[in-house]
Design a protein around this motif. Sequence first.
Motif, PDB file in Angstrom:
ATOM      1  N   GLY A   1       0.831  -1.212   0.000  1.00  0.00           N
ATOM      2  CA  GLY A   1       0.000   0.000   0.000  1.00  0.00           C
ATOM      3  C   GLY A   1       0.859   1.254   0.000  1.00  0.00           C
ATOM      4  N   ALA A   2       0.264   2.350  -0.321  1.00  0.00           N
ATOM      5  CA  ALA A   2       1.017   3.587  -0.449  1.00  0.00           C
ATOM      6  C   ALA A   2       1.282   4.213   0.917  1.00  0.00           C
ATOM      7  CB  ALA A   2       0.271   4.568  -1.334  1.00  0.00           C
TER       8      ALA A   2
ATOM      9  N   ASN B   1      -0.050   0.800  -7.680  1.00  0.00           N
ATOM     10  CA  ASN B   1       0.194   0.707  -6.235  1.00  0.00           C
ATOM     11  C   ASN B   1      -0.287   1.957  -5.494  1.00  0.00           C
ATOM     12  OD1 ASN B   1       2.154   2.680  -6.617  1.00  0.00           O
ATOM     13  ND2 ASN B   1       3.875   1.288  -6.408  1.00  0.00           N
TER      14      ASN B   1
ATOM     15  N   HIS C   1       0.433   5.063  -6.189  1.00  0.00           N
ATOM     16  CA  HIS C   1       1.240   6.253  -6.484  1.00  0.00           C
ATOM     17  C   HIS C   1       1.955   6.207  -7.819  1.00  0.00           C
ATOM     18  CE1 HIS C   1       4.535   3.921  -4.678  1.00  0.00           C
ATOM     19  NE2 HIS C   1       3.718   3.698  -3.678  1.00  0.00           N
TER      20      HIS C   1
ATOM     21  N   HIS D   1       8.592   1.481 -13.417  1.00  0.00           N
ATOM     22  CA  HIS D   1       7.415   2.317 -13.188  1.00  0.00           C
ATOM     23  C   HIS D   1       7.671   3.718 -13.731  1.00  0.00           C
ATOM     24  CE1 HIS D   1       9.972   3.069  -9.640  1.00  0.00           C
ATOM     25  NE2 HIS D   1       9.577   4.311  -9.847  1.00  0.00           N
TER      26      HIS D   1
ATOM     27  N   HIS E   1       6.921   8.085 -13.511  1.00  0.00           N
ATOM     28  CA  HIS E   1       6.489   9.318 -12.866  1.00  0.00           C
ATOM     29  C   HIS E   1       6.087  10.238 -14.016  1.00  0.00           C
ATOM     30  CE1 HIS E   1       8.363   8.072  -9.005  1.00  0.00           C
ATOM     31  NE2 HIS E   1       9.183   7.430  -9.825  1.00  0.00           N
TER      32      HIS E   1
ATOM     33  N   HIS F   1      11.669   4.554 -14.396  1.00  0.00           N
ATOM     34  CA  HIS F   1      12.624   3.990 -13.433  1.00  0.00           C
ATOM     35  C   HIS F   1      12.629   2.475 -13.515  1.00  0.00           C
ATOM     36  CE1 HIS F   1      12.365   7.794 -10.709  1.00  0.00           C
ATOM     37  NE2 HIS F   1      13.184   7.945 -11.731  1.00  0.00           N
TER      38      HIS F   1
ATOM     39  N   VAL G   1      13.971  -0.583 -11.614  1.00  0.00           N
ATOM     40  CA  VAL G   1      14.446  -0.807 -10.242  1.00  0.00           C
ATOM     41  C   VAL G   1      15.081  -2.197 -10.130  1.00  0.00           C
ATOM     42  CG1 VAL G   1      13.789  -0.836  -7.806  1.00  0.00           C
ATOM     43  CG2 VAL G   1      12.564   0.658  -9.413  1.00  0.00           C
TER      44      VAL G   1
ATOM     45  N   LEU H   1      13.727  -7.469  -3.318  1.00  0.00           N
ATOM     46  CA  LEU H   1      13.662  -6.002  -3.379  1.00  0.00           C
ATOM     47  C   LEU H   1      13.404  -5.396  -2.013  1.00  0.00           C
ATOM     48  CD1 LEU H   1      13.416  -3.239  -4.877  1.00  0.00           C
ATOM     49  CD2 LEU H   1      10.988  -3.741  -5.109  1.00  0.00           C
TER      50      LEU H   1
ATOM     51  N   ALA I   1      15.583  -2.547  -0.383  1.00  0.00           N
ATOM     52  CA  ALA I   1      15.075  -1.174  -0.472  1.00  0.00           C
ATOM     53  C   ALA I   1      14.794  -0.534   0.885  1.00  0.00           C
ATOM     54  CB  ALA I   1      13.802  -1.138  -1.318  1.00  0.00           C
ATOM     55  N   VAL I   2      14.203  -1.264   1.783  1.00  0.00           N
ATOM     56  CA  VAL I   2      13.691  -0.618   2.984  1.00  0.00           C
ATOM     57  C   VAL I   2      14.291  -1.171   4.268  1.00  0.00           C
ATOM     58  CG1 VAL I   2      11.566   0.166   1.901  1.00  0.00           C
ATOM     59  CG2 VAL I   2      11.616  -2.082   3.007  1.00  0.00           C
TER      60      VAL I   2
ATOM     61  N   VAL J   1      18.966   1.881  -9.679  1.00  0.00           N
ATOM     62  CA  VAL J   1      17.802   2.347 -10.425  1.00  0.00           C
ATOM     63  C   VAL J   1      18.310   3.063 -11.683  1.00  0.00           C
ATOM     64  CG1 VAL J   1      15.647   3.645 -10.413  1.00  0.00           C
ATOM     65  CG2 VAL J   1      16.486   2.621  -8.288  1.00  0.00           C
TER      66      VAL J   1
ATOM     67  N   LEU K   1      15.581   6.269  -2.601  1.00  0.00           N
ATOM     68  CA  LEU K   1      14.242   6.089  -3.153  1.00  0.00           C
ATOM     69  C   LEU K   1      13.614   7.475  -3.232  1.00  0.00           C
ATOM     70  CD1 LEU K   1      12.855   3.123  -0.970  1.00  0.00           C
ATOM     71  CD2 LEU K   1      14.227   2.994  -3.071  1.00  0.00           C
ATOM     72  N   THR K   2      12.832   7.737  -4.283  1.00  0.00           N
ATOM     73  CA  THR K   2      12.208   9.058  -4.409  1.00  0.00           C
ATOM     74  C   THR K   2      10.828   9.094  -3.760  1.00  0.00           C
ATOM     75  OG1 THR K   2      11.173   8.569  -6.537  1.00  0.00           O
ATOM     76  CG2 THR K   2      13.422   9.456  -6.582  1.00  0.00           C
ATOM     77  N   THR K   3      10.452   8.021  -3.064  1.00  0.00           N
ATOM     78  CA  THR K   3       9.181   7.968  -2.337  1.00  0.00           C
ATOM     79  C   THR K   3       9.466   7.565  -0.890  1.00  0.00           C
ATOM     80  OG1 THR K   3       8.828   5.637  -2.868  1.00  0.00           O
ATOM     81  CG2 THR K   3       7.910   7.257  -4.392  1.00  0.00           C
TER      82      THR K   3
ATOM     83  N   TRP L   1      22.267   5.710  -8.469  1.00  0.00           N
ATOM     84  CA  TRP L   1      21.429   6.230  -9.540  1.00  0.00           C
ATOM     85  C   TRP L   1      22.204   6.350 -10.849  1.00  0.00           C
ATOM     86  CZ3 TRP L   1      16.467   6.945 -10.514  1.00  0.00           C
ATOM     87  CH2 TRP L   1      15.569   6.907  -9.446  1.00  0.00           C
TER      88      TRP L   1
HETATM   89  S1  B30 Z   1      12.230   4.994  -7.089  1.00  0.00           S
HETATM   90  O1  B30 Z   1      12.692   4.362  -8.291  1.00  0.00           O
HETATM   91  O2  B30 Z   1      13.237   5.749  -6.386  1.00  0.00           O
HETATM   92  N1  B30 Z   1      11.034   5.977  -7.448  1.00  0.00           N
HETATM   93  C1  B30 Z   1      10.855   1.757  -4.286  1.00  0.00           C
HETATM   94  C2  B30 Z   1      11.686   1.459  -5.349  1.00  0.00           C
HETATM   95  C3  B30 Z   1      12.089   2.457  -6.223  1.00  0.00           C
HETATM   96  C4  B30 Z   1      11.666   3.758  -6.028  1.00  0.00           C
HETATM   97  C5  B30 Z   1      10.818   4.060  -4.979  1.00  0.00           C
HETATM   98  C6  B30 Z   1      10.403   3.052  -4.091  1.00  0.00           C
HETATM   99  C7  B30 Z   1      10.464   0.675  -3.348  1.00  0.00           C
HETATM  100  O3  B30 Z   1      10.811  -0.461  -3.550  1.00  0.00           O
HETATM  101  N2  B30 Z   1       9.740   0.996  -2.272  1.00  0.00           N
HETATM  102  C8  B30 Z   1       9.406   0.051  -1.258  1.00  0.00           C
HETATM  103  C9  B30 Z   1       8.287  -0.774  -1.655  1.00  0.00           C
HETATM  104  N3  B30 Z   1       6.993  -0.080  -1.556  1.00  0.00           N
HETATM  105  C10 B30 Z   1       6.079  -0.930  -2.217  1.00  0.00           C
HETATM  106  C11 B30 Z   1       5.626  -0.330  -3.462  1.00  0.00           C
HETATM  107  O4  B30 Z   1       6.408  -0.161  -4.422  1.00  0.00           O
HETATM  108  O5  B30 Z   1       4.377   0.034  -3.501  1.00  0.00           O
HETATM  109  C12 B30 Z   1       6.652   0.236  -0.205  1.00  0.00           C
HETATM  110  C13 B30 Z   1       5.573   1.313  -0.057  1.00  0.00           C
HETATM  111  O6  B30 Z   1       5.539   2.362  -0.839  1.00  0.00           O
HETATM  112  O7  B30 Z   1       4.691   1.220   0.764  1.00  0.00           O
HETATM  113 CU1  B30 Z   1       4.123   1.911  -2.385  1.00  0.00          CU
END
Ligand code: B30
Length: 279
Positions: free
Chosen positions: A1-2, A67, A69, A99, A101, A126, A128, A138, A142-143, A154, A214-216, A225
């Motif tokens: 989830g977001a 997802n 976003h 994905h 943007h 992107h 990934v 992943l 990533a986290v 990425v 990560l940009t989120t 990068w």
């Molecule tokens: S990015 O390429 O920098 N925009 C993730 C990977 C690449 C980028 C941003 C985020 C990533 O793997 N995030 C963790 C996983 N997410 C799951 C998802 O992609 O759905 C966790 C989350 O954020 O809750 Cu929404």
Amino acid sequence: GAGQWGYAPGQYGPENWKTLAPQFCSGSAQSPIDLVYRTTVKQTYPAFTFTGYNAVPGNVSFTMSNNGHAIGVAFDDNNAHRVGGGGLPGNNYKLAQFHFHWSFLDNLAAGSEHVLNGQIYPAELHLVHWNADQHTDLGDAAVGNRTNHASLAVLGFFIELCNTDNPAFEPMLKYIANVSQSGTTFKYPMGDRFSLDSLLPTDRTKFFRYNGSLTTPTCNEVVTWTVFKETISISRNQLTKFINSVYYEAQPNTVATKMQGNYRPPQALNGRTVYRSFD
Ligand code: B30
Ligand code: ZN
């Protein structure tokens, strides 16, 4: 989830991610950034090696997802898409997903995350990849609660408007209505193919390189990068169809709105060196 973050200005918007996810979003090696050619340092890099990026065999399926976003695609190919070389801090990076943007319907010009010499592009792709020599998947790469710029590679590509349709986007656009709502996924029918090689520019030797995040949210600083100089084209009709077809995850006490302007603005460099591979 977001989770409770989004792109609209306000409580959940990018300017407040530092508060919503303080551990990393307030860090000093954040992404995206403005790539300013004259401030970058030229370096010589070995060529990238792309494995499995050619036409997908008929027995490999892939799934498009919303997802909440962004719209992404993942291949169900036992991690057959891999990248190495290119001066990455590892040689065995597996593609987890790619994905996009992108911009607003009323301003197709602004949608990329990275900026090039002050210029923002209509969209950004992107790809990934996670380091399979260091991580199990992943999520682990990533986290995790660590800062390791070798964890993720990425690859970013700017997308620019062109008058003619780009056929490489058609497989996605054909089924985009199936992922209109946050949390929906769509498995491509057997026989439908999606070739990343047909989407990516052929010249992948010219790029920028830096350590970022990560940009989120949660904005983990785990990314090497690469942002390429050569762009991908998309027509106005195609970009408009993407934006018109899909919705964000609803934030608390609001209804879901169209997924548009899902980009984070450039972040401070804080003394980081940005390298480039070309003159
Ligand atoms: S990015 O390429 O920098 N925009 C993730 C990977 C690449 C980028 C941003 C985020 C990533 O793997 N995030 C963790 C996983 N997410 C799951 C998802 O992609 O759905 C966790 C989350 O954020 O809750 Cu929404
Ligand atoms: Zn992204």
